[in-house]
Design a protein around this motif. Structure first.
Motif, PDB file in Angstrom:
ATOM      1  N   PHE A 253      53.281  -4.544 -69.940  1.00 31.04           N
ATOM      2  CA  PHE A 253      52.072  -4.932 -69.226  1.00 31.04           C
ATOM      3  C   PHE A 253      51.306  -5.885 -70.144  1.00 31.04           C
ATOM      4  CE2 PHE A 253      51.497  -0.810 -66.499  1.00 31.04           C
ATOM      5  CZ  PHE A 253      52.809  -0.936 -66.053  1.00 31.04           C
ATOM      6  N   GLY A 254      50.607  -6.852 -69.554  1.00 28.34           N
ATOM      7  CA  GLY A 254      49.932  -7.840 -70.392  1.00 28.34           C
ATOM      8  C   GLY A 254      48.567  -8.255 -69.887  1.00 28.34           C
ATOM      9  N   PHE A 255      48.003  -9.268 -70.565  1.00 31.21           N
ATOM     10  CA  PHE A 255      46.638  -9.690 -70.288  1.00 31.21           C
ATOM     11  C   PHE A 255      46.498 -11.205 -70.130  1.00 31.21           C
ATOM     12  CE2 PHE A 255      46.353  -5.585 -72.326  1.00 31.21           C
ATOM     13  CZ  PHE A 255      45.383  -4.926 -71.584  1.00 31.21           C
ATOM     14  N   VAL A 256      47.628 -11.924 -70.041  1.00 32.64           N
ATOM     15  CA  VAL A 256      47.595 -13.377 -69.869  1.00 32.64           C
ATOM     16  C   VAL A 256      48.427 -13.722 -68.636  1.00 32.64           C
ATOM     17  CG1 VAL A 256      48.041 -15.626 -70.903  1.00 32.64           C
ATOM     18  CG2 VAL A 256      47.383 -13.696 -72.347  1.00 32.64           C
ATOM     19  N   SER A 257      47.870 -14.506 -67.731  1.00 34.43           N
ATOM     20  CA  SER A 257      48.463 -14.699 -66.406  1.00 34.43           C
ATOM     21  C   SER A 257      49.908 -15.178 -66.426  1.00 34.43           C
ATOM     22  CB  SER A 257      47.602 -15.670 -65.592  1.00 34.43           C
ATOM     23  OG  SER A 257      47.469 -16.910 -66.258  1.00 34.43           O
ATOM     24  N   VAL A 265      55.377  -6.661 -66.011  1.00 38.18           N
ATOM     25  CA  VAL A 265      55.293  -5.935 -64.743  1.00 38.18           C
ATOM     26  C   VAL A 265      53.906  -6.060 -64.126  1.00 38.18           C
ATOM     27  CG1 VAL A 265      55.421  -3.645 -63.683  1.00 38.18           C
ATOM     28  CG2 VAL A 265      57.105  -4.311 -65.412  1.00 38.18           C
ATOM     29  N   LEU A 266      52.890  -5.854 -64.935  1.00 38.61           N
ATOM     30  CA  LEU A 266      51.502  -5.920 -64.482  1.00 38.61           C
ATOM     31  C   LEU A 266      50.685  -6.705 -65.495  1.00 38.61           C
ATOM     32  CD1 LEU A 266      49.154  -4.905 -62.582  1.00 38.61           C
ATOM     33  CD2 LEU A 266      48.911  -2.990 -64.179  1.00 38.61           C
ATOM     34  N   VAL A 267      49.866  -7.607 -65.006  1.00 37.68           N
ATOM     35  CA  VAL A 267      48.977  -8.381 -65.873  1.00 37.68           C
ATOM     36  C   VAL A 267      47.552  -8.271 -65.341  1.00 37.68           C
ATOM     37  CG1 VAL A 267      48.346 -10.684 -66.696  1.00 37.68           C
ATOM     38  CG2 VAL A 267      50.764 -10.021 -66.590  1.00 37.68           C
ATOM     39  N   VAL A 268      46.644  -7.852 -66.196  1.00 31.56           N
ATOM     40  CA  VAL A 268      45.214  -7.852 -65.875  1.00 31.56           C
ATOM     41  C   VAL A 268      44.602  -8.934 -66.760  1.00 31.56           C
ATOM     42  CG1 VAL A 268      43.081  -6.524 -65.798  1.00 31.56           C
ATOM     43  CG2 VAL A 268      45.268  -5.396 -65.320  1.00 31.56           C
TER      44      VAL A 268
END
Length: 333
Positions: A253-257, A265-268
């Motif tokens: 999961f990450g934080f850069v678009s 899998v999921l990015v905020v």
């Protein structure tokens, strides 16, 4: 031989900086006759964050009605991740006296805050401007500095982890001890993880050449999810982290678009393009006569949630309707 190569590279960099300075000075000297704003953007390194912010700055300038070459000149300088080069670059830019300086990333803001006192500085892609030394609060700050904080939504991420994978007890991340923003981001993720009863395992890394080994070391601690925080070093090496995760069947999961397209899998993600636009909106207030000291720091105005269904399927992850139907969620197949 290695010393000679380093010396040669440093000379090349110095020459490049000197040429850049001469160009800026030449442009500045034309300002009185042409009436154009002389703007400078200083970046610490090449990364998706700096690229998105730069495009946002350019789009923002257009949105406020300014045309490149007619109403303003924008000179872009990049230190390629070298602090010595960054210091020399900022010295050169400060001496050229542009109308306003945009800076991206915490290291760049730290140096600018220390060296530039009489030119407006507007930052973006900075997690915590207070940690960077730009002020004591969002309203009490250096008189020539304002900007946009892009501190990640770590509380939101932990919320989604609990919803998507209830019962998760351990997650992991890699961080860069040399970057104040990285330490801040890691601390934020740790705080919200612990509040949710989740252990955060961390592995430090000091250079891009260490990232793959750091990722392998992290996997050995058996996290259920690698939740990679934002910093300059890991953002520029994210492909290596994702590759290790995929090889070991651990979702990332990450934080850069852009990490969603690369296999997260999921990015905020804070919207780093929007951060550039928001920075220009603050700059416009300065162009219109406001003092930076009277302009509070702001958080970026937009956050995106991106879901990669193909990547999720590899790990048997099924997203609840609460997330899938949430307004603004971007889903890729």
């Amino acid at each position: 031989m290695k010393t000679s190569v380093k010396t040669l590279l440093r000379v090349v960099v110095l020459i490049a900086i000197a040429i850049s300075l001469l160009l800026i000075i030449d442009k500045t000297s034309q300002k009185d006759s042409e009436g154009k704003l002389q703007l400078v953007l200083i970046q610490y390194n090449d990364s998706p964050l700096s690229e998105l912010s730069q495009s946002g700055i350019e789009d923002g300038l257009s949105q406020i009605g300014l045309k490149a070459g007619k109403d303003y000149d924008l000179t872009v300088n990049n230190a390629q991740g070298d602090m010595a080069t960054l210091n020399l670059m900022i010295d050169a830019v400060a001496g050229s006296k542009p109308d306003l300086i945009f800076v991206t990333s915490t290291p760049t803001l730290q140096v600018a805050a220390n060296k530039i006192k009489d030119i407006p500085v507007v930052f973006s892609v900075v997690a915590d401007p207070i940690v960077a030394g730009a002020g004591t609060s969002f309203t009490e700050h250096l008189p020539n500095v304002t900007g946009i904080s892009t501190l990640g939504d770590y509380e939101g991420m932990v919320k989604w982890i609990v919803l998507i994978r209830p019962g998760t007890i351990k997650i992991g991340t890699i961080y860069s001890p040399a970057e104040a923003n990285s330490v801040k981001n890691m601390s934020e993720l740790k705080k919200y993880s612990e509040l949710a009863g989740i252990e955060l395992v961390t592995v430090p890394v000091n250079s891009t050449t260490e990232v793959t080994d750091a990722a392998l070391s992290l996997i050995e601690s058996r996290p259920e999810i690698v939740c990679q925080i934002v910093d300059n070093l890991t953002s520029s090496s994210i492909a290596s982290i994702i590759k290790v995760c995929q090889s070991n069947k651990v979702p990332m999961f990450g934080f850069v678009s852009d990490q969603s397209k690369k296999g997260a899998v999921l990015v905020v993600s804070r919207d780093y393009h929007q951060a550039g636009v928001d920075a220009v909106n603050l700059a416009k207030k300065i162009f219109d006569g406001a003092k930076p000291a009277d302009i509070p720091f702001e958080f970026v105005s937009k956050t995106n949630i991106l879901i990669n269904l193909k990547a999720a399927a590899q790990y048997g992850i099924v997203f609840p309707d609460e997330l899938l139907k949430r307004e603004g969620v971007i889903i890729s197949e």
